[in-house]
Design a protein around this motif. Sequence first.
Motif, PDB file in Angstrom:
ATOM      1  N   LYS A   1      62.403  19.066  19.859  1.00  0.00           N
ATOM      2  CA  LYS A   1      63.265  19.273  21.030  1.00  0.00           C
ATOM      3  C   LYS A   1      63.198  18.073  21.961  1.00  0.00           C
ATOM      4  O   LYS A   1      64.193  17.622  22.500  1.00  0.00           O
ATOM      5  CB  LYS A   1      62.808  20.509  21.801  1.00  0.00           C
TER       6      LYS A   1
ATOM      7  N   TYR B   1      64.594  21.115   8.926  1.00  0.00           N
ATOM      8  CA  TYR B   1      64.366  22.075   7.831  1.00  0.00           C
ATOM      9  C   TYR B   1      64.442  21.413   6.454  1.00  0.00           C
ATOM     10  O   TYR B   1      64.636  22.081   5.447  1.00  0.00           O
ATOM     11  CB  TYR B   1      65.395  23.220   7.917  1.00  0.00           C
TER      12      TYR B   1
ATOM     13  N   TYR C   1      66.980  31.416   7.593  1.00  0.00           N
ATOM     14  CA  TYR C   1      67.896  32.296   8.321  1.00  0.00           C
ATOM     15  C   TYR C   1      69.036  32.747   7.404  1.00  0.00           C
ATOM     16  O   TYR C   1      69.447  32.010   6.511  1.00  0.00           O
ATOM     17  CB  TYR C   1      68.549  31.549   9.488  1.00  0.00           C
TER      18      TYR C   1
ATOM     19  N   GLY D   1      62.399  32.101  15.389  1.00  0.00           N
ATOM     20  CA  GLY D   1      62.646  30.938  14.534  1.00  0.00           C
ATOM     21  C   GLY D   1      61.386  30.161  14.265  1.00  0.00           C
ATOM     22  O   GLY D   1      61.380  28.938  14.382  1.00  0.00           O
TER      23      GLY D   1
ATOM     24  N   SER E   1      57.015  21.349  12.913  1.00  0.00           N
ATOM     25  CA  SER E   1      56.966  22.754  13.341  1.00  0.00           C
ATOM     26  C   SER E   1      57.283  23.714  12.206  1.00  0.00           C
ATOM     27  O   SER E   1      56.587  24.709  12.000  1.00  0.00           O
ATOM     28  CB  SER E   1      57.978  23.006  14.458  1.00  0.00           C
TER      29      SER E   1
HETATM   30  C1  LIG Z   1      67.579  23.119  14.289  1.00  0.00           C
HETATM   31  C2  LIG Z   1      66.304  23.002  15.062  1.00  0.00           C
HETATM   32  N1  LIG Z   1      65.933  21.806  15.524  1.00  0.00           N
HETATM   33  C3  LIG Z   1      64.800  21.661  16.235  1.00  0.00           C
HETATM   34  C4  LIG Z   1      63.990  22.736  16.526  1.00  0.00           C
HETATM   35  C5  LIG Z   1      62.778  22.554  17.423  1.00  0.00           C
HETATM   36  O1  LIG Z   1      61.655  22.167  16.810  1.00  0.00           O
HETATM   37  P1  LIG Z   1      60.322  21.811  17.622  1.00  0.00           P
HETATM   38  O2  LIG Z   1      59.442  23.014  17.556  1.00  0.00           O
HETATM   39  O3  LIG Z   1      59.743  20.670  16.846  1.00  0.00           O
HETATM   40  O4  LIG Z   1      60.682  21.410  19.010  1.00  0.00           O
HETATM   41  C6  LIG Z   1      64.349  24.012  16.064  1.00  0.00           C
HETATM   42  C7  LIG Z   1      63.522  25.193  16.404  1.00  0.00           C
HETATM   43  O5  LIG Z   1      63.933  26.311  16.426  1.00  0.00           O
HETATM   44  C8  LIG Z   1      65.529  24.144  15.306  1.00  0.00           C
HETATM   45  O6  LIG Z   1      65.919  25.337  14.834  1.00  0.00           O
END
Ligand SMILES: Cc1ncc(COP(=O)(O)O)c(C=O)c1O
Length: 381
Positions: free
Chosen positions: A94, A197, A314, A32, A227
């Motif tokens: 996260k 996203y 996805y 991801g 990210s």
């Molecule tokens: C829906 C969603 N939220 C948050 C994140 C995490 O992002 P970060 O890399 O900023 O912790 C992801 C990563 O896969 C995600 O898919």
Amino acid sequence: MERIPESGTLKMFDMARRLERDGKKIYHFEVGQPDFPTPENVVNAGIEALKQGFTRYTPARGIPPLLDAIEGSYKSRGIDFDGSKNVIVTPGAKMALFQGFLGTIDTGDDVLLLAPAWPTYRVLIRMVNAKPVNVYTNGNYTLDEEYLKQKISRTVSALVINSPNNPTGGLLKKADLKLIYDLAEDHDFVVFSDEIYESIVYDGFKQNSMLEIDKTMERTLVINGLSKSHAMTGWRIGYAIGNEETIDNMARIQQNTTSCAASFTQYAGAEAITGDQNDLDLMVWEYQKRRDLITGLFNDIEGLECLNPQGAFYVFPNFTEYGLSSETLAELFLKKVGICASPGRVFGKKYDGFLRFSYATPLEDIKEGIAKLAEFLPTIR
Ligand SMILES: Cc1ncc(COP(=O)(O)O)c(C=O)c1O
């Protein structure tokens, strides 16, 4: 620790790595994270910050240039707040989610998840001693109003939404966000809106932020980060936007845990938001080409249904016709044709016949990998 299961995606990834070590070609559809490099202007801003000596602790909420950049980017969309009071920058989205849950949810609460839902939500909710409850949506993340209403009980203190959604790529409509907000007001719960996203959307679709509805942020915490939008997974820059009380609570958690997000990556983050966005447009354009290819290839396979997502990177095709669990399918695909994808069950029990394919992977691999899968599938019918 019993509340923290092994990650379904990482399990597949480890298995794939072992096969790769034995010389097998693996098509990676499980990851991801963007396969593009971080834009050059952003990398240079990080290097410059290091050279200028920005290598120390920063304020727990983040450096003013980044907080201002976040405030400015939302202002340009008609959403007003004070970056110095309503925002906290965290080491990745996260961490923003974890701090938000920890500061808001009580032991024993029920937390609703619009499903299919990214498995990390369930783990984090369990880590704060609360209970995740799936509220299944239809098709590409389409809200079922009556079903949602049925799931709201007195022990529900929060609802997590994620639009564009991981794993379907579907978007919630503005009217659905309004409905969710009205229910949150009537039943006194908080909405965690993961909008990471938001900038990866296709065909002119527009992501609506929950902050367009809840202008006072009374019961909304938006989670966001760089990210995905700017291919910056390793830089660890996430953030949350919410009311002063919630952000103050999160800042106290941050002061005593991570202290702050890394200093120089915050400077790079400010450049990512305020600098040239050309690379971002190119990435979205490339993702859209891949989406068109992968959905087309899947829908050409008999017995398989793959909806066309409006955002994220996805697809979540339905393999129920083949009568096997998603874990069995994922293992079979990996061992027999070198396709590594994530089992649907980790996104909600109802999705045991589904698999998530990330198309943050080169066009050639999509063409070749899905062709191999198409050849293999009739052998298991
Ligand atoms: C829906 C969603 N939220 C948050 C994140 C995490 O992002 P970060 O890399 O900023 O912790 C992801 C990563 O896969 C995600 O898919």
